[in-house]
Write a protein that holds these residues in place. Structure first.
Motif, PDB file in Angstrom:
ATOM      1  N   MET A   1       1.186  -1.315   0.166  1.00 46.69           N
ATOM      2  CA  MET A   1      -0.031   0.072   0.215  1.00 46.69           C
ATOM      3  C   MET A   1       0.777   0.904   0.006  1.00 46.69           C
ATOM      4  SD  MET A   1      -2.847   1.062   3.313  1.00 46.69           S
ATOM      5  CE  MET A   1      -3.620   2.774   2.835  1.00 46.69           C
ATOM      6  N   TYR A   2       1.809   0.491   0.622  1.00 47.53           N
ATOM      7  CA  TYR A   2       2.474   2.556   0.515  1.00 47.53           C
ATOM      8  C   TYR A   2       3.880   2.682  -0.244  1.00 47.53           C
ATOM      9  CZ  TYR A   2      -0.117   4.341   4.715  1.00 47.53           C
ATOM     10  OH  TYR A   2      -1.436   4.344   4.808  1.00 47.53           O
ATOM     11  N   GLY A   3       4.137   1.166  -1.125  1.00 44.86           N
ATOM     12  CA  GLY A   3       5.025   1.639  -2.181  1.00 44.86           C
ATOM     13  C   GLY A   3       5.647   2.855  -2.424  1.00 44.86           C
ATOM     14  N   ILE A   4       6.508   3.796  -2.485  1.00 46.63           N
ATOM     15  CA  ILE A   4       6.419   4.708  -3.780  1.00 46.63           C
ATOM     16  C   ILE A   4       6.776   4.888  -4.873  1.00 46.63           C
ATOM     17  CG2 ILE A   4       7.307   7.171  -2.890  1.00 46.63           C
ATOM     18  CD1 ILE A   4       5.950   6.373  -0.401  1.00 46.63           C
ATOM     19  N   ASP A   5       6.272   5.191  -6.073  1.00 44.61           N
ATOM     20  CA  ASP A   5       6.516   4.867  -7.297  1.00 44.61           C
ATOM     21  C   ASP A   5       6.197   6.972  -7.914  1.00 44.61           C
ATOM     22  OD1 ASP A   5       7.134   4.891  -9.798  1.00 44.61           O
ATOM     23  OD2 ASP A   5       5.345   3.460 -10.192  1.00 44.61           O
ATOM     24  N   LEU A   6       7.608   7.037  -7.648  1.00 40.88           N
ATOM     25  CA  LEU A   6       7.012   8.569  -7.943  1.00 40.88           C
ATOM     26  C   LEU A   6       7.608   8.967  -9.897  1.00 40.88           C
ATOM     27  CD1 LEU A   6       9.233  10.192  -5.387  1.00 40.88           C
ATOM     28  CD2 LEU A   6       7.244   9.967  -5.600  1.00 40.88           C
ATOM     29  N   THR A   7       7.698   7.356 -10.567  1.00 42.41           N
ATOM     30  CA  THR A   7       7.592   7.318 -12.316  1.00 42.41           C
ATOM     31  C   THR A   7       6.351   8.200 -12.798  1.00 42.41           C
ATOM     32  OG1 THR A   7       7.421   5.834 -11.964  1.00 42.41           O
ATOM     33  CG2 THR A   7       7.711   7.138 -14.745  1.00 42.41           C
ATOM     34  N   GLY A   8       7.209   9.698 -13.583  1.00 42.04           N
ATOM     35  CA  GLY A   8       6.709  11.162 -13.799  1.00 42.04           C
ATOM     36  C   GLY A   8       6.831  12.019 -12.628  1.00 42.04           C
ATOM     37  N   LYS A   9       7.310  12.059 -11.969  1.00 42.25           N
ATOM     38  CA  LYS A   9       7.491  12.962 -11.396  1.00 42.25           C
ATOM     39  C   LYS A   9       8.735  13.995 -11.357  1.00 42.25           C
ATOM     40  CE  LYS A   9       4.090  12.867  -8.158  1.00 42.25           C
ATOM     41  NZ  LYS A   9       2.796  13.206  -8.790  1.00 42.25           N
ATOM     42  N   ASN A  10       8.832  15.016 -10.996  1.00 40.46           N
ATOM     43  CA  ASN A  10      10.218  16.030 -11.338  1.00 40.46           C
ATOM     44  C   ASN A  10      10.811  16.389 -10.081  1.00 40.46           C
ATOM     45  OD1 ASN A  10      10.455  15.369 -14.351  1.00 40.46           O
ATOM     46  ND2 ASN A  10       8.334  16.930 -14.528  1.00 40.46           N
ATOM     47  N   GLY A  11      11.383  16.354 -10.282  1.00 39.88           N
ATOM     48  CA  GLY A  11      12.412  17.307  -8.752  1.00 39.88           C
ATOM     49  C   GLY A  11      13.646  18.078  -8.226  1.00 39.88           C
ATOM     50  N   LEU A  12      13.702  19.241  -7.936  1.00 36.41           N
ATOM     51  CA  LEU A  12      14.818  19.768  -8.239  1.00 36.41           C
ATOM     52  C   LEU A  12      15.587  20.041  -7.137  1.00 36.41           C
ATOM     53  CD1 LEU A  12      16.513  21.957  -8.865  1.00 36.41           C
ATOM     54  CD2 LEU A  12      14.430  24.051  -8.102  1.00 36.41           C
ATOM     55  N   VAL A  13      16.864  19.315  -7.314  1.00 34.47           N
ATOM     56  CA  VAL A  13      17.318  19.523  -5.889  1.00 34.47           C
ATOM     57  C   VAL A  13      18.493  20.451  -5.744  1.00 34.47           C
ATOM     58  CG1 VAL A  13      19.065  17.563  -4.750  1.00 34.47           C
ATOM     59  CG2 VAL A  13      16.988  16.605  -6.236  1.00 34.47           C
ATOM     60  N   MET A  14      18.455  21.135  -4.679  1.00 41.42           N
ATOM     61  CA  MET A  14      19.504  22.396  -4.590  1.00 41.42           C
ATOM     62  C   MET A  14      20.449  21.913  -3.608  1.00 41.42           C
ATOM     63  SD  MET A  14      16.929  25.489  -5.513  1.00 41.42           S
ATOM     64  CE  MET A  14      18.273  26.414  -5.882  1.00 41.42           C
ATOM     65  N   GLY A  15      22.098  21.733  -4.041  1.00 39.77           N
ATOM     66  CA  GLY A  15      22.654  21.693  -2.979  1.00 39.77           C
ATOM     67  C   GLY A  15      23.489  21.288  -2.512  1.00 39.77           C
ATOM     68  N   VAL A  16      24.326  19.819  -3.841  1.00 44.35           N
ATOM     69  CA  VAL A  16      25.073  19.354  -3.898  1.00 44.35           C
ATOM     70  C   VAL A  16      26.017  19.721  -3.938  1.00 44.35           C
ATOM     71  CG1 VAL A  16      25.802  16.769  -5.127  1.00 44.35           C
ATOM     72  CG2 VAL A  16      23.335  17.280  -4.727  1.00 44.35           C
ATOM     73  N   THR A  17      27.262  19.228  -3.193  1.00 42.87           N
ATOM     74  CA  THR A  17      28.476  19.279  -3.130  1.00 42.87           C
ATOM     75  C   THR A  17      29.445  18.564  -3.962  1.00 42.87           C
ATOM     76  OG1 THR A  17      28.623  21.743  -1.839  1.00 42.87           O
ATOM     77  CG2 THR A  17      30.850  20.233  -1.988  1.00 42.87           C
ATOM     78  N   ASN A  18      29.153  17.393  -2.945  1.00 36.77           N
ATOM     79  CA  ASN A  18      29.774  15.434  -3.000  1.00 36.77           C
ATOM     80  C   ASN A  18      28.884  14.795  -2.598  1.00 36.77           C
ATOM     81  OD1 ASN A  18      29.997  16.016  -0.541  1.00 36.77           O
ATOM     82  ND2 ASN A  18      32.293  17.324  -0.418  1.00 36.77           N
ATOM     83  N   GLN A  19      29.598  13.401  -2.920  1.00 37.54           N
ATOM     84  CA  GLN A  19      28.457  12.637  -2.425  1.00 37.54           C
ATOM     85  C   GLN A  19      27.994  12.597  -0.523  1.00 37.54           C
ATOM     86  OE1 GLN A  19      31.459  12.239  -2.907  1.00 37.54           O
ATOM     87  NE2 GLN A  19      32.899  11.012  -1.661  1.00 37.54           N
ATOM     88  N   ARG A  20      28.849  13.539  -0.493  1.00 34.75           N
ATOM     89  CA  ARG A  20      28.252  13.459   1.590  1.00 34.75           C
ATOM     90  C   ARG A  20      27.479  14.104   1.668  1.00 34.75           C
ATOM     91  NH1 ARG A  20      29.864   9.608   4.387  1.00 34.75           N
ATOM     92  NH2 ARG A  20      29.725  10.419   6.149  1.00 34.75           N
ATOM     93  N   SER A  21      26.580  14.874   0.242  1.00 30.67           N
ATOM     94  CA  SER A  21      26.045  16.389   0.864  1.00 30.67           C
ATOM     95  C   SER A  21      25.084  15.532   1.087  1.00 30.67           C
ATOM     96  CB  SER A  21      26.425  17.144  -0.523  1.00 30.67           C
ATOM     97  OG  SER A  21      27.196  17.620  -0.817  1.00 30.67           O
ATOM     98  N   LEU A  22      24.174  16.529   1.568  1.00 28.07           N
ATOM     99  CA  LEU A  22      22.447  15.683   2.348  1.00 28.07           C
ATOM    100  C   LEU A  22      21.835  15.962   1.499  1.00 28.07           C
ATOM    101  CD1 LEU A  22      22.487  17.493   6.040  1.00 28.07           C
ATOM    102  CD2 LEU A  22      22.540  14.582   5.244  1.00 28.07           C
ATOM    103  N   ALA A  23      21.778  17.034   0.517  1.00 27.12           N
ATOM    104  CA  ALA A  23      21.138  16.563  -1.037  1.00 27.12           C
ATOM    105  C   ALA A  23      21.157  15.715  -1.665  1.00 27.12           C
ATOM    106  CB  ALA A  23      21.438  18.189  -1.668  1.00 27.12           C
ATOM    107  N   TRP A  24      22.613  15.103  -1.482  1.00 28.66           N
ATOM    108  CA  TRP A  24      22.884  14.096  -2.747  1.00 28.66           C
ATOM    109  C   TRP A  24      22.041  12.968  -1.411  1.00 28.66           C
ATOM    110  CZ3 TRP A  24      23.753  12.646  -6.760  1.00 28.66           C
ATOM    111  CH2 TRP A  24      24.247  11.422  -7.541  1.00 28.66           C
ATOM    112  N   ALA A  25      22.364  12.925  -0.424  1.00 30.09           N
ATOM    113  CA  ALA A  25      21.270  11.730   0.141  1.00 30.09           C
ATOM    114  C   ALA A  25      20.185  11.719  -0.014  1.00 30.09           C
ATOM    115  CB  ALA A  25      21.597  11.736   1.129  1.00 30.09           C
TER     116      ALA A  25
END
Ligand code: NAD
Length: 266
Positions: A1-25
């Protein structure tokens, strides 16, 4: 029931510096659930890292945006509108305060340093949502990142604590304004996590140990703890009724009113 399918959704992620960034996580579960993502980065020197990180991500859009520039914000949202059409999610995971504000006592904060910290760390959420909302034609959800220093004094955070207080208040007013359009805005108040931004805070190592050792769960939080809640807040299926809220992900540290001395029976 709570399976998350975000197919077709678009997101903007601001603030990735590297793989340790919370934005990247936070980007990871969104991408895994099928969302298409755009990433904005502060300056061209960050682009090569983002290109490498997103190499396997289908349809990723990369665009420069220093949030202190209205022109760059306009250009970013023009790109997002052109490439993605509709926007569903915004991840605002960026902040800055000049080094002097961490090093000197708060009482010495200079007017220009105050303005810079407020501009980058708090006003930017308003500037972003002004431009994101018209693209959120089917409603949407935004998440920003805060810290306990918004509510309590945490040594050395100083101006960043004040800016986070403004960020949390701005989040609530944005949630109020945009709620009727089906747009939710929330904040995650994360415990200390080792990232580039964290390294700029004087005494971060001590603070990190303290936050983990004294938390209810006797541990520090992981990137994944923040990412999991972000996914829940962004997805209407899990977080659909939540807006204007600051939720702590800090293993319970914020809710403790008094610490017993070392060795005392708890
Ligand atoms: P990070 O260094 O990986 O990310 C900070 C980002 O802010 C960077 O990508 C940087 O380019 C961006 N930024 C700074 N000034 C900018 C500007 N003018 N324009 C555009 N982008 C700008 O560090 P992080 O810890 O992942 O930080 C992400 C968010 O999480 C910040 O809001 C931070 O305050 C918050 N936070 C971090 C912790 C922690 O312990 N790491 C805890 C609570 C909250």
């Amino acid at each position: 029931m709570y399976g998350i399918d975000l197919t077709g959704k678009n997101g903007l992620v601001m603030g990735v510096t590297n793989q340790r960034s919370l934005a990247w996580a936070i980007a990871q579960p969104l991408a895994e659930a099928g969302a298409r993502l755009a990433f904005s980065y502060q300056g061209e020197r960050l682009r090569p890292t983002l290109e490498k990180l997103t190499a396997g991500m289908e349809g990723a859009v990369l665009a420069e945006c220093d949030v202190t520039s209205d022109d760059q914000l306009d250009a970013l949202f023009a790109t997002v509108g052109r490439e993605m059409g509709r926007l569903d999610y915004v991840v605002h995971a960026l902040a800055y305060a000049p080094p002097a504000t961490f090093e000197n006592p708060f009482v010495q904060v200079a007017r220009d340093d105050w303005k810079t910290a407020m501009d980058v760390s708090a006003y930017s959420l308003v500037a972003v949502m002004q431009r994101a909302a018209p693209l959120m034609t089917e409603g949407g959800s935004a998440v920003t990142l805060s810290y306990l220093a918004a509510e309590r004094v945490v040594p050395h955070y100083n101006m960043m604590g004040v800016a986070k207080a403004a960020l949390e208040a701005s989040m609530r007013y944005l949630a109020y304004d945009l709620g009727p359009q089906g747009i939710r805005v929330n904040a995650i108040s994360a415990g200390p996590v080792r990232t580039v931004a964290a390294r700029s805070i004087k005494g971060f190592g001590d603070l990190y140990g303290e936050a983990g050792g004294r938390s209810m769960m006797k541990r520090n939080i992981e990137h994944e703890d923040v990412a999991g809640l972000a996914l829940a807040l962004l997805s209407d299926r899990l977080g659909g009724g939540i807006t204007g809220e600051t939720i702590y992900v800090d293993a319970g540290y914020h809710a403790i009113g008094m610490f017993l001395p070392e060795g005392a029976e708890g």
